[in-house]
Write a protein that holds these residues in place. Sequence first.
Motif, PDB file in Angstrom:
ATOM      1  N   LEU A 210      14.381  30.886  11.442  1.00 49.46           N
ATOM      2  CA  LEU A 210      14.781  30.379  12.770  1.00 49.46           C
ATOM      3  C   LEU A 210      14.298  28.942  12.924  1.00 49.46           C
ATOM      4  CD1 LEU A 210      16.464  31.727  14.929  1.00 49.46           C
ATOM      5  CD2 LEU A 210      14.401  32.083  16.245  1.00 49.46           C
ATOM      6  N   ASP A 211      15.147  28.044  12.488  1.00 51.63           N
ATOM      7  CA  ASP A 211      14.790  26.633  12.541  1.00 51.63           C
ATOM      8  C   ASP A 211      15.013  26.085  13.955  1.00 51.63           C
ATOM      9  OD1 ASP A 211      14.175  24.145  10.976  1.00 51.63           O
ATOM     10  OD2 ASP A 211      16.028  23.572  11.992  1.00 51.63           O
TER      11      ASP A 211
ATOM     12  N   SER B  87      12.875  26.646  16.438  1.00 47.57           N
ATOM     13  CA  SER B  87      12.495  27.705  17.386  1.00 47.57           C
ATOM     14  C   SER B  87      11.637  27.194  18.545  1.00 47.57           C
ATOM     15  CB  SER B  87      11.801  28.852  16.664  1.00 47.57           C
ATOM     16  OG  SER B  87      10.719  28.349  15.933  1.00 47.57           O
ATOM     17  N   SER B  88      11.021  26.010  18.381  1.00 45.89           N
ATOM     18  CA  SER B  88      10.226  25.512  19.511  1.00 45.89           C
ATOM     19  C   SER B  88      11.125  25.126  20.690  1.00 45.89           C
ATOM     20  CB  SER B  88       9.349  24.333  19.085  1.00 45.89           C
ATOM     21  OG  SER B  88      10.149  23.327  18.539  1.00 45.89           O
TER      22      SER B  88
ATOM     23  N   ASN C 200      14.050  10.864  15.454  1.00 47.25           N
ATOM     24  CA  ASN C 200      13.112  10.945  16.568  1.00 47.25           C
ATOM     25  C   ASN C 200      12.496   9.556  16.794  1.00 47.25           C
ATOM     26  OD1 ASN C 200      11.126  11.403  18.417  1.00 47.25           O
ATOM     27  ND2 ASN C 200      10.488  13.355  17.514  1.00 47.25           N
TER      28      ASN C 200
ATOM     29  N   TYR D 155       8.775   8.242  17.445  1.00 49.50           N
ATOM     30  CA  TYR D 155       7.781   7.924  16.414  1.00 49.50           C
ATOM     31  C   TYR D 155       7.955   6.513  15.857  1.00 49.50           C
ATOM     32  CZ  TYR D 155       7.303  13.070  16.263  1.00 49.50           C
ATOM     33  OH  TYR D 155       7.122  14.373  16.578  1.00 49.50           O
TER      34      TYR D 155
ATOM     35  N   TYR E 279      19.819  13.210  19.440  1.00 47.92           N
ATOM     36  CA  TYR E 279      18.746  13.927  18.737  1.00 47.92           C
ATOM     37  C   TYR E 279      18.347  15.149  19.539  1.00 47.92           C
ATOM     38  CZ  TYR E 279      14.591  14.664  15.857  1.00 47.92           C
ATOM     39  OH  TYR E 279      13.657  15.194  14.996  1.00 47.92           O
TER      40      TYR E 279
ATOM     41  N   GLY F  44      16.516  17.754  18.023  1.00 49.09           N
ATOM     42  CA  GLY F  44      15.200  18.238  17.564  1.00 49.09           C
ATOM     43  C   GLY F  44      15.309  19.625  16.982  1.00 49.09           C
ATOM     44  N   SER F  45      16.543  20.022  16.690  1.00 51.73           N
ATOM     45  CA  SER F  45      16.816  21.309  16.061  1.00 51.73           C
ATOM     46  C   SER F  45      17.750  20.950  14.896  1.00 51.73           C
ATOM     47  CB  SER F  45      17.507  22.197  17.096  1.00 51.73           C
ATOM     48  OG  SER F  45      17.738  23.470  16.594  1.00 51.73           O
ATOM     49  N   LEU F  46      17.208  20.962  13.692  1.00 50.71           N
ATOM     50  CA  LEU F  46      17.914  20.377  12.549  1.00 50.71           C
ATOM     51  C   LEU F  46      19.331  20.920  12.366  1.00 50.71           C
ATOM     52  CD1 LEU F  46      17.928  18.587  10.009  1.00 50.71           C
ATOM     53  CD2 LEU F  46      16.777  20.425   8.800  1.00 50.71           C
TER      54      LEU F  46
ATOM     55  N   PHE G 250      21.630  11.616   9.964  1.00 53.27           N
ATOM     56  CA  PHE G 250      20.389  12.220  10.464  1.00 53.27           C
ATOM     57  C   PHE G 250      19.277  11.724   9.551  1.00 53.27           C
ATOM     58  CE2 PHE G 250      16.950  15.169  10.136  1.00 53.27           C
ATOM     59  CZ  PHE G 250      16.739  15.617  11.426  1.00 53.27           C
TER      60      PHE G 250
ATOM     61  N   TYR H 185      15.045  12.055   8.952  1.00 54.32           N
ATOM     62  CA  TYR H 185      13.644  12.376   9.236  1.00 54.32           C
ATOM     63  C   TYR H 185      12.874  11.659   8.137  1.00 54.32           C
ATOM     64  CZ  TYR H 185       9.909  14.411  11.773  1.00 54.32           C
ATOM     65  OH  TYR H 185       8.815  14.546  12.580  1.00 54.32           O
TER      66      TYR H 185
ATOM     67  N   LYS I 274       8.560  15.557   7.443  1.00 49.83           N
ATOM     68  CA  LYS I 274       8.176  16.857   8.001  1.00 49.83           C
ATOM     69  C   LYS I 274       8.970  18.012   7.382  1.00 49.83           C
ATOM     70  CE  LYS I 274       8.311  19.512  12.293  1.00 49.83           C
ATOM     71  NZ  LYS I 274       8.846  19.615  13.649  1.00 49.83           N
ATOM     72  N   LEU I 275      10.212  17.726   7.022  1.00 49.33           N
ATOM     73  CA  LEU I 275      11.121  18.817   6.660  1.00 49.33           C
ATOM     74  C   LEU I 275      10.818  19.372   5.267  1.00 49.33           C
ATOM     75  CD1 LEU I 275      14.340  17.260   8.189  1.00 49.33           C
ATOM     76  CD2 LEU I 275      12.764  18.905   9.219  1.00 49.33           C
TER      77      LEU I 275
ATOM     78  N   GLU J  80      15.031  23.610   3.980  1.00 48.72           N
ATOM     79  CA  GLU J  80      15.883  22.840   4.892  1.00 48.72           C
ATOM     80  C   GLU J  80      16.713  21.789   4.149  1.00 48.72           C
ATOM     81  OE1 GLU J  80      12.356  21.868   7.210  1.00 48.72           O
ATOM     82  OE2 GLU J  80      13.207  22.870   8.950  1.00 48.72           O
TER      83      GLU J  80
HETATM   84  P1  AFP Z   1      10.519  23.901  14.910  1.00 46.72           P
HETATM   85  O1  AFP Z   1      11.165  25.026  14.130  1.00 46.72           O
HETATM   86  O2  AFP Z   1       9.031  23.980  14.974  1.00 46.72           O
HETATM   87  O3  AFP Z   1      11.151  23.733  16.270  1.00 46.72           O
HETATM   88  O4  AFP Z   1      10.801  22.555  14.064  1.00 46.72           O
HETATM   89  C1  AFP Z   1      12.120  22.127  13.968  1.00 46.72           C
HETATM   90  C2  AFP Z   1      12.261  21.102  12.889  1.00 46.72           C
HETATM   91  O5  AFP Z   1      11.746  21.538  11.672  1.00 46.72           O
HETATM   92  C3  AFP Z   1      13.722  20.679  12.708  1.00 46.72           C
HETATM   93  O6  AFP Z   1      14.625  21.656  13.139  1.00 46.72           O
HETATM   94  C4  AFP Z   1      13.848  19.421  13.522  1.00 46.72           C
HETATM   95  O7  AFP Z   1      14.819  18.556  13.039  1.00 46.72           O
HETATM   96  C5  AFP Z   1      12.478  18.839  13.437  1.00 46.72           C
HETATM   97  O8  AFP Z   1      11.584  19.916  13.260  1.00 46.72           O
HETATM   98  C6  AFP Z   1      12.090  18.108  14.684  1.00 46.72           C
HETATM   99  O9  AFP Z   1      10.828  17.572  14.504  1.00 46.72           O
HETATM  100  P2  AFP Z   1      10.224  16.486  15.530  1.00 46.72           P
HETATM  101  O10 AFP Z   1       9.893  17.228  16.788  1.00 46.72           O
HETATM  102  O11 AFP Z   1       9.021  15.954  14.847  1.00 46.72           O
HETATM  103  O12 AFP Z   1      11.273  15.418  15.750  1.00 46.72           O
END
Ligand code: AFP
Length: 390
Positions: A146-147, A149-150, A241, A244, A274, A276-278, A292, A294, A304-305, A310
């Motif tokens: 579940l990408d 998910s936040s 994003n 940053y 953007y 924030g959900s890839l 896109f 990152y 981060k990815l 991903e």
């Molecule tokens: P979560 O699964 O913790 O929400 O992270 C999502 C993710 O891996 C990807 O889906 C986004 O593109 C990326 O993080 C967003 O990261 P930032 O908040 O650092 O921009």
Amino acid sequence: MCAFAFAIVGEICKFILLKLYFQTLTKGETMTELITIERHIIEQQKRYPSATGEFSQLLADVTFAAKLVRREVIRAGLVDILGAHGSMNVQGEEVRKLDVFANEKFIQAIGHHGRFAVMGSEENEGIITPPEGKASGKYVLLFDPLDGSSNIDANVSVGTIFSIYKRVSDPSSGPGTIQDCLQKGSQQVAAGYVIYGSSVMLVYTTGQGVHGFTLDPTIGEFLLSHENITTPKRGKIYSINEGYYRYFFDGVKKYIKYLQQEDKATHRPYSARYIGSLVADFHRNLLYGGIFIYPRTKKAPNGKLRLLYEANPLAFICEQAGGRATDGYRRILDIEPEELHQRTPLFIGSEEDVKIAEEFEQGLRELEHDTELIPKMLAEVKKAESLLVK
Ligand code: AFP
């Protein structure tokens, strides 16, 4: 035996429902051909006469797991009513976080048949091998259950990303190993994602183009809605994003400025989008064109990815759709993975956009002069001078 009988009854019911559905559609309308994802997978399999069906079954299991996850995702807003993570819901069951739930469902749905050699999940530290007593298959499944998910509490689209490889270890030696998971992305035999949004879509490739299916919730079937997706060679959207910005290196900073300059020939300035959900950001850009990013940052030198869960699957899909995916220097699919949860910077999307971004990242390109800016500045100076004279 009992489970087998249930499965047969289930298939018959599904057939009757589909037939009724098609009949309803044909009444008064010209019917376009409806292709379910199962049928599409079988048609693709026919191109390989030696195929045993194991791969198709594995893809079907992934589809089934996605339906289970989707059922839970659409109820996410009820969590406040039914109880938060760690508490009991009305059925007296413990409410789990959705990413944990999605992970469990994928492991159960695929693990149940033992049709895999080894799995790797973004949610698990180590590899997952078939349950005790189950034979191990010849495929490797890597997934992010579940990408994004936040974002889920705000009703933002989230997704599942997966990729499939053939095992490289000797099948007679038992379950697959970590080496089976650490293959280059170019070795993928299939990759896909499911986006749980305003509608649920499954997009996948087996190296024969990219195909998208939309879930019809009334019959529980994914129907072919986007055949042979191709991404524009150049887009008008950039996704990064920008919060940053101060941590970015100069190349990316200059590229952002380049995208914000005005130039009719290259349709600049671009629009920023953007989520924030890839999966959601990638899916939109795949359809409309754009880039896109990152990137590596001063705080996160590898971005981060995750490469395996991903970047690799999305890179395979993107290339199949005519796009490009790199870490700013190297093709994503050529990176030799060293560990399961390896991170990578990601530049992905329309071919021409990604190429220009790479040139900035590598210091091969500088910002052009903003042709509008100089006359504007001169006008400002003149204005200031005339004020001083007065
Ligand atoms: P979560 O699964 O913790 O929400 O992270 C999502 C993710 O891996 C990807 O889906 C986004 O593109 C990326 O993080 C967003 O990261 P930032 O908040 O650092 O921009």
